[in-house]
Design a protein around this motif. Structure first.
Motif, PDB file in Angstrom:
ATOM      1  N   GLU A  74       0.820  -1.213   0.000  1.00 26.19           N
ATOM      2  CA  GLU A  74       0.000   0.000   0.000  1.00 26.19           C
ATOM      3  C   GLU A  74       0.852   1.260   0.000  1.00 26.19           C
ATOM      4  OE1 GLU A  74      -2.391  -0.564   3.464  1.00 26.19           O
ATOM      5  OE2 GLU A  74      -3.828  -1.901   2.446  1.00 26.19           O
ATOM      6  N   GLY A  75       2.182   1.088  -0.036  1.00 22.54           N
ATOM      7  CA  GLY A  75       3.066   2.241  -0.105  1.00 22.54           C
ATOM      8  C   GLY A  75       3.389   2.881   1.229  1.00 22.54           C
ATOM      9  N   LYS A  76       3.036   2.235   2.337  1.00 24.45           N
ATOM     10  CA  LYS A  76       3.298   2.811   3.657  1.00 24.45           C
ATOM     11  C   LYS A  76       4.748   2.611   4.085  1.00 24.45           C
ATOM     12  CE  LYS A  76      -1.481   2.095   5.119  1.00 24.45           C
ATOM     13  NZ  LYS A  76      -2.392   1.397   6.064  1.00 24.45           N
ATOM     14  N   TYR A  77       5.376   1.581   3.550  1.00 24.56           N
ATOM     15  CA  TYR A  77       6.791   1.317   3.811  1.00 24.56           C
ATOM     16  C   TYR A  77       7.500   1.089   2.481  1.00 24.56           C
ATOM     17  CZ  TYR A  77       5.721   0.506   8.773  1.00 24.56           C
ATOM     18  OH  TYR A  77       5.320   0.639  10.069  1.00 24.56           O
ATOM     19  N   GLU A  78       8.712   1.608   2.378  1.00 24.00           N
ATOM     20  CA  GLU A  78       9.502   1.384   1.175  1.00 24.00           C
ATOM     21  C   GLU A  78      10.094  -0.019   1.143  1.00 24.00           C
ATOM     22  OE1 GLU A  78      13.427   3.270  -1.110  1.00 24.00           O
ATOM     23  OE2 GLU A  78      12.466   4.353   0.550  1.00 24.00           O
ATOM     24  N   ARG A  79      10.420  -0.554   2.307  1.00 28.25           N
ATOM     25  CA  ARG A  79      11.060  -1.869   2.377  1.00 28.25           C
ATOM     26  C   ARG A  79      10.097  -2.976   1.979  1.00 28.25           C
ATOM     27  NH1 ARG A  79      15.576  -3.855   4.478  1.00 28.25           N
ATOM     28  NH2 ARG A  79      16.078  -1.845   5.458  1.00 28.25           N
ATOM     29  N   ASP A  80      10.617  -3.934   1.199  1.00 32.33           N
ATOM     30  CA  ASP A  80       9.837  -5.110   0.797  1.00 32.33           C
ATOM     31  C   ASP A  80       9.992  -6.171   1.878  1.00 32.33           C
ATOM     32  OD1 ASP A  80       8.607  -7.277  -0.325  1.00 32.33           O
ATOM     33  OD2 ASP A  80       9.824  -7.329  -2.144  1.00 32.33           O
ATOM     34  N   PHE A  81       8.953  -6.372   2.687  1.00 33.26           N
ATOM     35  CA  PHE A  81       9.027  -7.277   3.831  1.00 33.26           C
ATOM     36  C   PHE A  81       8.876  -8.749   3.452  1.00 33.26           C
ATOM     37  CE2 PHE A  81       7.648  -3.215   5.692  1.00 33.26           C
ATOM     38  CZ  PHE A  81       8.662  -3.036   6.626  1.00 33.26           C
ATOM     39  N   SER A  82       8.681  -9.042   2.177  1.00 41.03           N
ATOM     40  CA  SER A  82       8.624 -10.443   1.770  1.00 41.03           C
ATOM     41  C   SER A  82       9.988 -11.102   1.893  1.00 41.03           C
ATOM     42  CB  SER A  82       8.124 -10.569   0.323  1.00 41.03           C
ATOM     43  OG  SER A  82       9.049  -9.994  -0.593  1.00 41.03           O
ATOM     44  N   HIS A  83      11.043 -10.302   2.113  1.00 47.03           N
ATOM     45  CA  HIS A  83      12.388 -10.838   2.290  1.00 47.03           C
ATOM     46  C   HIS A  83      12.717 -11.061   3.761  1.00 47.03           C
ATOM     47  CE1 HIS A  83      13.044 -10.277  -1.925  1.00 47.03           C
ATOM     48  NE2 HIS A  83      12.873  -8.972  -1.848  1.00 47.03           N
ATOM     49  N   LEU A  84      11.699 -10.934   4.624  1.00 44.09           N
ATOM     50  CA  LEU A  84      11.878 -11.138   6.059  1.00 44.09           C
ATOM     51  C   LEU A  84      10.717 -11.931   6.618  1.00 44.09           C
ATOM     52  CD1 LEU A  84      12.862  -7.486   7.093  1.00 44.09           C
ATOM     53  CD2 LEU A  84      14.439  -9.427   6.934  1.00 44.09           C
ATOM     54  N   VAL A  85      10.976 -12.686   7.690  1.00 47.58           N
ATOM     55  CA  VAL A  85       9.903 -13.286   8.480  1.00 47.58           C
ATOM     56  C   VAL A  85      10.132 -12.861   9.932  1.00 47.58           C
ATOM     57  CG1 VAL A  85       8.943 -15.421   9.416  1.00 47.58           C
ATOM     58  CG2 VAL A  85       9.423 -15.245   6.972  1.00 47.58           C
ATOM     59  N   PHE A  86       9.297 -11.939  10.398  1.00 49.48           N
ATOM     60  CA  PHE A  86       9.380 -11.476  11.787  1.00 49.48           C
ATOM     61  C   PHE A  86       8.854 -12.558  12.722  1.00 49.48           C
ATOM     62  CE2 PHE A  86       8.752  -7.380   9.429  1.00 49.48           C
ATOM     63  CZ  PHE A  86       9.993  -6.831   9.718  1.00 49.48           C
ATOM     64  N   PHE A  87       9.487 -12.678  13.895  1.00 49.67           N
ATOM     65  CA  PHE A  87       9.050 -13.691  14.859  1.00 49.67           C
ATOM     66  C   PHE A  87       8.963 -13.172  16.292  1.00 49.67           C
ATOM     67  CE2 PHE A  87      13.663 -13.959  14.780  1.00 49.67           C
ATOM     68  CZ  PHE A  87      14.003 -14.068  16.125  1.00 49.67           C
ATOM     69  N   ALA A  88       9.375 -11.928  16.529  1.00 49.37           N
ATOM     70  CA  ALA A  88       9.324 -11.359  17.880  1.00 49.37           C
ATOM     71  C   ALA A  88       9.620  -9.873  17.803  1.00 49.37           C
ATOM     72  CB  ALA A  88      10.328 -12.052  18.805  1.00 49.37           C
ATOM     73  N   GLY A  89       9.307  -9.175  18.889  1.00 48.69           N
ATOM     74  CA  GLY A  89       9.573  -7.748  18.958  1.00 48.69           C
ATOM     75  C   GLY A  89      10.342  -7.387  20.212  1.00 48.69           C
ATOM     76  N   ALA A  90      10.977  -6.209  20.191  1.00 48.23           N
ATOM     77  CA  ALA A  90      11.777  -5.757  21.325  1.00 48.23           C
ATOM     78  C   ALA A  90      10.968  -4.935  22.321  1.00 48.23           C
ATOM     79  CB  ALA A  90      12.963  -4.933  20.836  1.00 48.23           C
ATOM     80  N   ARG A  91       9.742  -4.625  21.970  1.00 47.83           N
ATOM     81  CA  ARG A  91       8.834  -3.816  22.805  1.00 47.83           C
ATOM     82  C   ARG A  91       9.364  -2.401  23.030  1.00 47.83           C
ATOM     83  NH1 ARG A  91       6.813  -5.497  28.796  1.00 47.83           N
ATOM     84  NH2 ARG A  91       8.811  -4.505  29.251  1.00 47.83           N
ATOM     85  N   THR A  92      10.109  -1.897  22.081  1.00 45.24           N
ATOM     86  CA  THR A  92      10.563  -0.518  22.144  1.00 45.24           C
ATOM     87  C   THR A  92      10.767   0.013  20.727  1.00 45.24           C
ATOM     88  OG1 THR A  92      12.289   0.965  22.966  1.00 45.24           O
ATOM     89  CG2 THR A  92      12.982  -1.238  22.327  1.00 45.24           C
ATOM     90  N   ASP A  93      10.224   1.173  20.453  1.00 43.04           N
ATOM     91  CA  ASP A  93      10.389   1.855  19.160  1.00 43.04           C
ATOM     92  C   ASP A  93       9.942   1.005  17.973  1.00 43.04           C
ATOM     93  OD1 ASP A  93      11.426   4.090  20.451  1.00 43.04           O
ATOM     94  OD2 ASP A  93      13.488   3.355  20.306  1.00 43.04           O
ATOM     95  N   GLY A  94       9.079   0.042  18.195  1.00 41.51           N
ATOM     96  CA  GLY A  94       8.591  -0.794  17.104  1.00 41.51           C
ATOM     97  C   GLY A  94       9.625  -1.744  16.531  1.00 41.51           C
ATOM     98  N   ILE A  95      10.741  -1.948  17.242  1.00 35.96           N
ATOM     99  CA  ILE A  95      11.840  -2.788  16.750  1.00 35.96           C
ATOM    100  C   ILE A  95      11.398  -4.248  16.715  1.00 35.96           C
ATOM    101  CG2 ILE A  95      14.162  -3.625  17.269  1.00 35.96           C
ATOM    102  CD1 ILE A  95      14.700  -0.854  18.536  1.00 35.96           C
ATOM    103  N   LEU A  96      11.725  -4.939  15.590  1.00 30.45           N
ATOM    104  CA  LEU A  96      11.319  -6.325  15.394  1.00 30.45           C
ATOM    105  C   LEU A  96      12.517  -7.199  15.031  1.00 30.45           C
ATOM    106  CD1 LEU A  96       8.057  -5.806  13.284  1.00 30.45           C
ATOM    107  CD2 LEU A  96       8.227  -6.218  15.748  1.00 30.45           C
ATOM    108  N   PHE A  97      12.413  -8.478  15.409  1.00 32.47           N
ATOM    109  CA  PHE A  97      13.434  -9.465  15.088  1.00 32.47           C
ATOM    110  C   PHE A  97      12.908 -10.375  13.975  1.00 32.47           C
ATOM    111  CE2 PHE A  97      13.868  -8.686  19.740  1.00 32.47           C
ATOM    112  CZ  PHE A  97      15.014  -7.899  19.668  1.00 32.47           C
TER     113      PHE A  97
END
Length: 210
Positions: free
Chosen positions: A143-166
């Motif tokens: 939808e154009g909200k992020y420039e990064r193509d996230f199909s090259h990542l699989v997120f599995f957890a978050g850091a609970r700060t600043d929206g940081i994801l692993f």
């Protein structure tokens, strides 16, 4: 399970995909596939994730007045993992597969000054959350909200700060075993740990940070 096998096993690939490339490239590709299969067998036969995670919690330094422990859940099914892989068009790493089969997510529990235990945050997401979060970010990219193509990542957890994801990087439809961290504010992606096991050891003992 069929979806997972199609991602992993070279015998399910068309012959043209194996031999049309330069022989050296084929050799490298087959070596990578054999390594992933070896990792799968290692985690299937040797890794006890509940014991590992509990041991890390028990050995780490606790802040005065604050206690922590992991809360485990019944494992998910191989069929649920296969459905998730099909939904994300990405074969999950052997480490995450074996962990989810043992416990569908891990919750970080906390108690203060001897009080009741309460849920602090998800240390590792359930398989359902993995699918939901990754679909959210991939749709946001479309939808154009992020420039990064996230199909090259699989997120599995978050850091609970600043929206940081692993996440695990995705290469040719297969998740790599190493763990990376995504910083959404600057849209930066950095290597964090060579494996899920080392990520958990480092993250829970604060020897790695974001």
């Amino acid at each position: 399970m069929a979806a997972y096998l199609n991602f992993r096993l070279p015998r399910n690939r068309p012959a043209a995909s194996l031999f049309s490339a330069h022989p050296g490239a084929v050799s490298v590709r087959r070596s990578a596939e054999l390594q992933r299969l070896a990792e799968k067998e290692h985690y299937r036969t040797r890794m006890n994730w509940r014991k590992l995670i509990t041991g890390i919690y028990e050995s780490r330094h606790q802040q005065p007045g604050i206690a922590g422990k992991p809360e485990f859940h019944p494992g998910t099914s191989a069929a649920s993992i296969a459905d998730a892989e099909a939904a994300l068009n990405s074969a999950m790493p052997a480490s995450l597969r074996s962990l989810l089969l043992e416990t569908n997510g891990v919750m970080d529990m906390m108690a203060i000054d001897g009080g009741d235990w309460f849920e602090s945050m998800w240390l590792l997401w359930k398989i359902e959350e993995v699918v939901e979060q990754n679909r959210f970010f991939r749709t946001a990219h479309e939808e154009g909200k992020y420039e990064r193509d996230f199909s090259h990542l699989v997120f599995f957890a978050g850091a609970r700060t600043d929206g940081i994801l692993f996440a695990f990087p995705v290469v040719d439809g297969v998740c790599d075993s190493r763990v990376v961290v995504w910083h959404p504010i600057m849209d930066e992606l950095d290597d964090l740990a060579p494996s899920l096991e080392e990520f958990l050891r480092g993250w829970l003992t604060s020897t790695i940070s974001v």
